[in-house]
Motif scaffolding. Structure first.
Motif, PDB file in Angstrom:
ATOM      1  N   UNK A  92      71.335 -29.218  51.772  1.00  7.52           N
ATOM      2  CA  UNK A  92      71.215 -30.676  51.616  1.00  7.52           C
ATOM      3  C   UNK A  92      71.159 -31.024  50.124  1.00  7.52           C
ATOM      4  N   UNK A  93      72.028 -31.941  49.740  1.00 12.08           N
ATOM      5  CA  UNK A  93      72.043 -32.489  48.386  1.00 12.08           C
ATOM      6  C   UNK A  93      71.049 -33.648  48.346  1.00 12.08           C
ATOM      7  N   UNK A  94      70.186 -33.675  47.331  1.00 12.95           N
ATOM      8  CA  UNK A  94      69.152 -34.712  47.214  1.00 12.95           C
ATOM      9  C   UNK A  94      69.445 -35.555  45.974  1.00 12.95           C
ATOM     10  N   UNK A  95      69.708 -36.843  46.180  1.00 10.61           N
ATOM     11  CA  UNK A  95      70.099 -37.707  45.049  1.00 10.61           C
ATOM     12  C   UNK A  95      68.962 -38.669  44.688  1.00 10.61           C
ATOM     13  N   UNK A  96      68.622 -38.662  43.418  1.00 12.17           N
ATOM     14  CA  UNK A  96      67.489 -39.425  42.888  1.00 12.17           C
ATOM     15  C   UNK A  96      67.756 -40.927  42.774  1.00 12.17           C
ATOM     16  N   UNK A  97      66.705 -41.648  42.378  1.00 10.65           N
ATOM     17  CA  UNK A  97      66.797 -43.090  42.134  1.00 10.65           C
ATOM     18  C   UNK A  97      67.405 -43.309  40.745  1.00 10.65           C
ATOM     19  N   UNK A  98      67.272 -44.526  40.219  1.00 13.41           N
ATOM     20  CA  UNK A  98      67.970 -44.872  38.969  1.00 13.41           C
ATOM     21  C   UNK A  98      67.174 -44.504  37.719  1.00 13.41           C
ATOM     22  N   UNK A  99      66.531 -43.327  37.727  1.00 12.93           N
ATOM     23  CA  UNK A  99      65.862 -42.887  36.504  1.00 12.93           C
ATOM     24  C   UNK A  99      65.889 -41.370  36.332  1.00 12.93           C
ATOM     25  N   UNK A 127      76.710 -29.015  55.329  1.00 10.64           N
ATOM     26  CA  UNK A 127      75.849 -29.568  54.286  1.00 10.64           C
ATOM     27  C   UNK A 127      75.722 -31.077  54.448  1.00 10.64           C
ATOM     28  N   UNK A 128      74.543 -31.573  54.108  1.00 13.09           N
ATOM     29  CA  UNK A 128      74.259 -32.998  54.197  1.00 13.09           C
ATOM     30  C   UNK A 128      73.849 -33.539  52.842  1.00 13.09           C
ATOM     31  N   UNK A 129      73.558 -34.830  52.817  1.00 16.09           N
ATOM     32  CA  UNK A 129      73.071 -35.467  51.586  1.00 16.09           C
ATOM     33  C   UNK A 129      72.032 -36.510  51.965  1.00 16.09           C
ATOM     34  N   UNK A 130      70.990 -36.600  51.141  1.00 16.95           N
ATOM     35  CA  UNK A 130      69.992 -37.654  51.306  1.00 16.95           C
ATOM     36  C   UNK A 130      69.736 -38.261  49.929  1.00 16.95           C
ATOM     37  N   UNK A 131      69.611 -39.589  49.897  1.00 16.71           N
ATOM     38  CA  UNK A 131      69.381 -40.237  48.612  1.00 16.71           C
ATOM     39  C   UNK A 131      68.542 -41.489  48.769  1.00 16.71           C
ATOM     40  N   UNK A 143      72.757 -45.440  47.626  1.00 12.64           N
ATOM     41  CA  UNK A 143      74.100 -45.980  47.383  1.00 12.64           C
ATOM     42  C   UNK A 143      75.087 -44.846  47.123  1.00 12.64           C
ATOM     43  N   UNK A 144      74.634 -43.844  46.359  1.00  9.34           N
ATOM     44  CA  UNK A 144      75.497 -42.702  46.024  1.00  9.34           C
ATOM     45  C   UNK A 144      75.846 -41.882  47.265  1.00  9.34           C
ATOM     46  N   UNK A 145      74.869 -41.678  48.146  1.00  9.79           N
ATOM     47  CA  UNK A 145      75.140 -40.941  49.390  1.00  9.79           C
ATOM     48  C   UNK A 145      76.180 -41.687  50.228  1.00  9.79           C
ATOM     49  N   UNK A 146      76.076 -43.014  50.293  1.00 10.54           N
ATOM     50  CA  UNK A 146      77.090 -43.791  51.019  1.00 10.54           C
ATOM     51  C   UNK A 146      78.471 -43.601  50.390  1.00 10.54           C
ATOM     52  N   UNK A 147      78.522 -43.542  49.048  1.00 16.64           N
ATOM     53  CA  UNK A 147      79.796 -43.326  48.350  1.00 16.64           C
ATOM     54  C   UNK A 147      80.318 -41.907  48.572  1.00 16.64           C
ATOM     55  N   UNK A 148      79.396 -40.942  48.637  1.00 18.91           N
ATOM     56  CA  UNK A 148      79.809 -39.559  48.908  1.00 18.91           C
ATOM     57  C   UNK A 148      80.385 -39.433  50.323  1.00 18.91           C
ATOM     58  N   UNK A 151      67.589 -47.182  51.648  1.00 21.70           N
ATOM     59  CA  UNK A 151      67.792 -48.467  50.940  1.00 21.70           C
ATOM     60  C   UNK A 151      68.905 -48.377  49.898  1.00 21.70           C
ATOM     61  N   UNK A 152      70.085 -47.978  50.420  1.00 17.50           N
ATOM     62  CA  UNK A 152      71.256 -47.821  49.550  1.00 17.50           C
ATOM     63  C   UNK A 152      72.204 -49.005  49.672  1.00 17.50           C
ATOM     64  N   UNK A 153      72.893 -49.305  48.583  1.00 15.90           N
ATOM     65  CA  UNK A 153      73.927 -50.335  48.596  1.00 15.90           C
ATOM     66  C   UNK A 153      75.094 -49.904  49.469  1.00 15.90           C
TER      67      UNK A 153
END
Length: 296
Positions: free
Chosen positions: A101-108, A180-184, A190-195, A209-211
């Motif tokens: 699982x890929x883990x994508x952070x917030x905007x910092x 493999x999965x992704x959570x963000x 928003x990035x997971x939705x784009x992925x 809470x993704x765009x």
């Protein structure tokens, strides 16, 4: 130090803080707006301080947990910023090949909260990789304020390519089963939705809470989606009904939950916007979802 809850603050102040965190207003504008809530000896600066993350609250899995092997790795990203650093977590004992699982952070950037999320996944027998989108500027600076300031300075398209490279690297690990999965979270959601739009081989995607992608891009999504929203997070949740129409029209497999009374960032246990009930329920749903699609 006592943990404060979202309900300890006026919603208007939380919404103002949300705008500040997402770069819509400056710190000075936040403090000006917070002034009217600064009563009884509490200053606007004290309110600002109390709303910021406290990493003492965050750790659910110790950094040196014996169940895990963790390491800092650098992943090549020729189409992005050249390379991206990240935090790779795996169970100390692996039998055969396991999903990742890929883990994508917030905007910092890659902060201690996101590293802890990666370790949580490691304890339930997943490989987890949390890349740091701030790598090209020296990485997460150890301070939220500095991280927020650095974030807009990274080329957003190159950063996205860094995450695409991270996904490819993770899937190619010899210990990975190929699923493999992704959570963000926030920017990561928003990035997971784009992925999900970009990667036809992504097995499962969870966005907090993704765009939302465009209707045109939604047609490209193959992975099943699990979407978590807070009812008070009108900035993001307000975009869901239109996207839901596109998801249905394109026969995308999705499940969406709106958590009543929860704010943006409700899963992040370092800030007062953390909602324990919503965080725990959504995380259990996330694990059930990944177990179904990645281990099933």
């Amino acid at each position: 130090m006592e943990r404060k809850k979202a309900t300890d603050y006026p919603q208007e102040l939380l919404d103002l803080f949300d705008r500040y965190v997402h770069g819509e207003i400056s710190r000075r504008a936040f403090l000006d707006g917070a002034q009217k809530f600064a009563v009884g000896g509490v200053t606007a600066v004290a309110l600002w301080e109390s709303l910021r993350p406290n990493y003492a609250f965050a750790q659910q899995v110790p950094v040196d947990d014996k169940r895990l092997k963790t390491e800092r790795v650098t992943v090549p990203s020729p189409n992005g910023n050249g390379s991206i650093n990240g935090y790779y977590v795996r169970p100390a004992k692996i039998t055969g090949k396991i999903p990742a699982i890929l883990v994508i952070h917030e905007n910092r950037g890659l902060n201690p909260y996101i590293e802890d999320v990666a370790r949580r996944l490691g304890t339930v027998n997943y490989l987890a990789f949390a890349p740091d989108g701030l790598t090209s500027l020296g990485g997460y600076p150890g301070d939220e304020e500095k991280g927020l300031a650095l974030f807009p300075k990274v080329d957003v398209n190159k950063m996205f390519e860094d995450f695409v490279a991270s996904a490819a690297w993770l899937k190619a690990r010899p210990e990975c089963s190929g699923k493999y999965g992704a959570v963000g979270f926030c920017f990561g959601g928003s990035t997971v939705n784009k992925l999900a739009v970009r990667l036809p081989d992504l097995t499962a995607a969870v966005a907090y809470y993704g765009g939302q992608p465009s209707a045109e891009d939604t047609a490209k999504i193959k992975a099943p989606l699990l979407l978590h929203y807070g009812s008070l997070d009108t900035r993001i949740t307000g975009g869901f009904p239109a996207w839901e129409e596109a998801l249905k029209a394109n026969h995308v497999t999705y499940t969406a939950y709106v958590y009543e009374g929860a704010n943006h960032g409700f899963h992040n246990d370092t800030t007062p916007r953390y909602d324990e009930a919503a965080a725990k329920l959504s995380w259990q749903r996330t694990l059930d979802f990944f177990n179904k699609y990645l281990k099933g």
